[in-house]
Design an enzyme around this catalytic site. Structure first.
Site, PDB file in Angstrom:
ATOM      1  N   ASN A  18       0.837  -1.210   0.000  1.00  0.00           N
ATOM      2  CA  ASN A  18       0.000   0.000   0.000  1.00  0.00           C
ATOM      3  C   ASN A  18       0.865   1.249   0.000  1.00  0.00           C
ATOM      4  O   ASN A  18       0.552   2.225  -0.695  1.00  0.00           O
ATOM      5  CB  ASN A  18      -0.953  -0.007   1.200  1.00  0.00           C
ATOM      6  CG  ASN A  18      -2.220  -0.771   0.897  1.00  0.00           C
ATOM      7  OD1 ASN A  18      -3.060  -0.306   0.123  1.00  0.00           O
ATOM      8  ND2 ASN A  18      -2.348  -1.964   1.468  1.00  0.00           N
ATOM      9  N   ARG A  69       3.947   0.563  25.823  1.00  0.00           N
ATOM     10  CA  ARG A  69       3.406   0.883  24.489  1.00  0.00           C
ATOM     11  C   ARG A  69       3.300   2.387  24.310  1.00  0.00           C
ATOM     12  O   ARG A  69       3.590   2.916  23.235  1.00  0.00           O
ATOM     13  CB  ARG A  69       2.028   0.232  24.316  1.00  0.00           C
ATOM     14  CG  ARG A  69       2.121  -1.265  24.044  1.00  0.00           C
ATOM     15  CD  ARG A  69       0.725  -1.877  23.953  1.00  0.00           C
ATOM     16  NE  ARG A  69      -0.112  -1.192  22.998  1.00  0.00           N
ATOM     17  CZ  ARG A  69      -1.367  -0.792  23.226  1.00  0.00           C
ATOM     18  NH1 ARG A  69      -1.936  -1.025  24.386  1.00  0.00           N
ATOM     19  NH2 ARG A  69      -2.048  -0.168  22.290  1.00  0.00           N
ATOM     20  N   MET A  94       0.862  -3.269  12.285  1.00  0.00           N
ATOM     21  CA  MET A  94       0.247  -4.361  13.052  1.00  0.00           C
ATOM     22  C   MET A  94       0.317  -4.117  14.555  1.00  0.00           C
ATOM     23  O   MET A  94       0.610  -5.033  15.334  1.00  0.00           O
ATOM     24  CB  MET A  94       0.922  -5.693  12.681  1.00  0.00           C
ATOM     25  CG  MET A  94       0.824  -6.031  11.204  1.00  0.00           C
ATOM     26  SD  MET A  94      -0.884  -6.069  10.606  1.00  0.00           S
ATOM     27  CE  MET A  94      -1.390  -7.619  11.330  1.00  0.00           C
ATOM     28  N   LEU A  97      -2.603   1.575  18.159  1.00  0.00           N
ATOM     29  CA  LEU A  97      -2.003   2.817  18.660  1.00  0.00           C
ATOM     30  C   LEU A  97      -2.637   3.209  19.992  1.00  0.00           C
ATOM     31  O   LEU A  97      -3.842   3.049  20.198  1.00  0.00           O
ATOM     32  CB  LEU A  97      -2.212   3.932  17.636  1.00  0.00           C
ATOM     33  CG  LEU A  97      -1.436   3.750  16.333  1.00  0.00           C
ATOM     34  CD1 LEU A  97      -1.942   4.733  15.284  1.00  0.00           C
ATOM     35  CD2 LEU A  97       0.064   3.904  16.552  1.00  0.00           C
ATOM     36  N   ASN A 111      -6.237   4.834   8.228  1.00  0.00           N
ATOM     37  CA  ASN A 111      -5.886   3.411   8.154  1.00  0.00           C
ATOM     38  C   ASN A 111      -6.632   2.798   6.985  1.00  0.00           C
ATOM     39  O   ASN A 111      -7.716   3.260   6.620  1.00  0.00           O
ATOM     40  CB  ASN A 111      -6.291   2.695   9.443  1.00  0.00           C
ATOM     41  CG  ASN A 111      -5.920   1.219   9.422  1.00  0.00           C
ATOM     42  OD1 ASN A 111      -4.807   0.853   9.010  1.00  0.00           O
ATOM     43  ND2 ASN A 111      -6.826   0.354   9.848  1.00  0.00           N
ATOM     44  N   HIS A 113      -8.212  -0.941   5.769  1.00  0.00           N
ATOM     45  CA  HIS A 113      -8.591  -2.251   6.302  1.00  0.00           C
ATOM     46  C   HIS A 113      -9.164  -3.095   5.160  1.00  0.00           C
ATOM     47  O   HIS A 113      -9.975  -2.596   4.372  1.00  0.00           O
ATOM     48  CB  HIS A 113      -9.641  -2.070   7.407  1.00  0.00           C
ATOM     49  CG  HIS A 113     -10.029  -3.362   8.040  1.00  0.00           C
ATOM     50  ND1 HIS A 113      -9.194  -4.046   8.911  1.00  0.00           N
ATOM     51  CD2 HIS A 113     -11.147  -4.115   7.913  1.00  0.00           C
ATOM     52  CE1 HIS A 113      -9.792  -5.159   9.290  1.00  0.00           C
ATOM     53  NE2 HIS A 113     -10.975  -5.231   8.705  1.00  0.00           N
ATOM     54  N   ASP A 145      -9.461   6.098  15.369  1.00  0.00           N
ATOM     55  CA  ASP A 145      -9.783   6.511  16.732  1.00  0.00           C
ATOM     56  C   ASP A 145      -9.212   5.453  17.678  1.00  0.00           C
ATOM     57  O   ASP A 145      -8.426   4.602  17.253  1.00  0.00           O
ATOM     58  CB  ASP A 145     -11.291   6.749  16.905  1.00  0.00           C
ATOM     59  CG  ASP A 145     -12.112   5.477  16.729  1.00  0.00           C
ATOM     60  OD1 ASP A 145     -11.519   4.368  16.693  1.00  0.00           O
ATOM     61  OD2 ASP A 145     -13.338   5.582  16.625  1.00  0.00           O
ATOM     62  N   VAL A 148     -10.441  -0.509  17.542  1.00  0.00           N
ATOM     63  CA  VAL A 148      -9.803  -1.299  16.475  1.00  0.00           C
ATOM     64  C   VAL A 148     -10.681  -1.214  15.234  1.00  0.00           C
ATOM     65  O   VAL A 148     -11.784  -1.774  15.217  1.00  0.00           O
ATOM     66  CB  VAL A 148      -9.615  -2.771  16.914  1.00  0.00           C
ATOM     67  CG1 VAL A 148      -9.023  -3.593  15.775  1.00  0.00           C
ATOM     68  CG2 VAL A 148      -8.713  -2.838  18.140  1.00  0.00           C
TER      69      VAL A 148
HETATM   70  C1  GRF Z   1      -3.393  -4.691   3.811  1.00  0.00           C
HETATM   71  O1  GRF Z   1      -4.285  -5.720   3.471  1.00  0.00           O
HETATM   72  C2  GRF Z   1      -4.075  -3.663   4.665  1.00  0.00           C
HETATM   73  O2  GRF Z   1      -5.428  -3.494   4.361  1.00  0.00           O
HETATM   74  C3  GRF Z   1      -3.934  -4.248   6.039  1.00  0.00           C
HETATM   75  O3  GRF Z   1      -2.651  -4.812   6.056  1.00  0.00           O
HETATM   76  C4  GRF Z   1      -2.287  -5.176   4.731  1.00  0.00           C
HETATM   77  C5  GRF Z   1      -0.983  -4.503   4.443  1.00  0.00           C
HETATM   78  O4  GRF Z   1      -0.464  -4.892   3.191  1.00  0.00           O
HETATM   79  N1  GRF Z   1      -4.126  -3.238   7.056  1.00  0.00           N
HETATM   80  P1  GRF Z   1       0.800  -4.130   2.592  1.00  0.00           P
HETATM   81  O5  GRF Z   1       1.895  -4.244   3.663  1.00  0.00           O
HETATM   82  O6  GRF Z   1       0.415  -2.716   2.344  1.00  0.00           O
HETATM   83  O7  GRF Z   1       1.163  -4.872   1.364  1.00  0.00           O
END
Ligand code: GRF
Length: 207
Positions: A18, A69, A94, A97, A111, A113, A145, A148
């Site tokens: 991404n 954290r 991963m 926050l 973010n 998802h 926010d 999760v």
């Molecule tokens: C993606 O599927 C994103 O939606 C999720 O984690 C994955 C990250 O993929 N939060 P990449 O590292 O951007 O290839």
């Protein structure tokens, strides 16, 4: 905020596709922004190398060097603030926050998802969707926010779920869609047209 209000900080933990898709849209001139910094909590995240290959500052910040954290997140926030980033884009970050981090960038953390929220938040969203039996899935870009995958939704795009899909094939179809979605959401937010009222994000006239 930087002078032109277009500096991005990207947080990632892995592959970074991404991030690469965003960087590519910037390179092509589709997105008027710069990536000022990439931060990873994993030393071997391929996304760090992808950033360095593009001449973008990329740092590994080791969670083990920080006792809590919140302290780790403040170190990440310090790195982002030192670059004066305008938006923080989570791209496969991963970690959840802490409120201490989120408070430092109010309304400025995004973010992506791999599901149509509020369905299937959290880990293994594509597997959850497949097991549930939905016929359509997709991806969501939302403001972050303290929950999760719960923040106000900026943009969603859909993909069909096919009878023969596996977790891998559905994930690949969604990922392709993610790559077309994140930069559009960033562009919209940077345009200054976004209005957030409660959970609803709407797009008013350009400022
Ligand atoms: C993606 O599927 C994103 O939606 C999720 O984690 C994955 C990250 O993929 N939060 P990449 O590292 O951007 O290839």
């Amino acid at each position: 905020m930087s002078a032109d209000g277009r500096g991005l900080g990207v947080l990632l933990s892995g592959r970074g596709s991404n991030f690469v898709a965003i960087a590519e849209r910037i390179r092509r001139g589709d997105l008027a922004a710069r990536v000022d910094l990439v931060v990873s909590n994993k030393a071997d995240a391929p996304g760090l190398g992808a950033a360095r290959d593009r001449g973008i500052d990329a740092v590994f910040l080791d969670p083990r060097q920080h006792p809590t954290r919140a302290e780790y997140d403040l170190a990440v926030a310090d790195a982002l603030r030192a670059r004066d980033v305008d938006l923080v884009c989570l791209a496969g970050w991963m970690r959840i926050l802490t409120p201490e981090f989120i408070q430092q960038f109010p309304g400025r953390i995004l973010n992506i998802h791999p599901a149509l929220l509020p369905s299937f938040p959290g880990l293994h969203a594509q597997r959850q969707a497949l097991e549930y039996g939905v016929k359509v899935s997709g991806c969501t870009v939302h403001f972050v926010d303290a929950g999760v995958d719960t923040g106000p939704i900026i943009l969603q795009q859909t993909v069909p779920v096919q009878d023969e899909d596996t977790e891998e094939s559905l994930s690949a179809r969604i990922l392709e869609r993610e790559h077309d979605t994140y930069w559009r959401a960033i562009r919209t937010v940077l345009s200054g047209r976004v209005v957030v009222r409660g959970r609803r994000v709407t797009f008013g006239a350009a400022k």
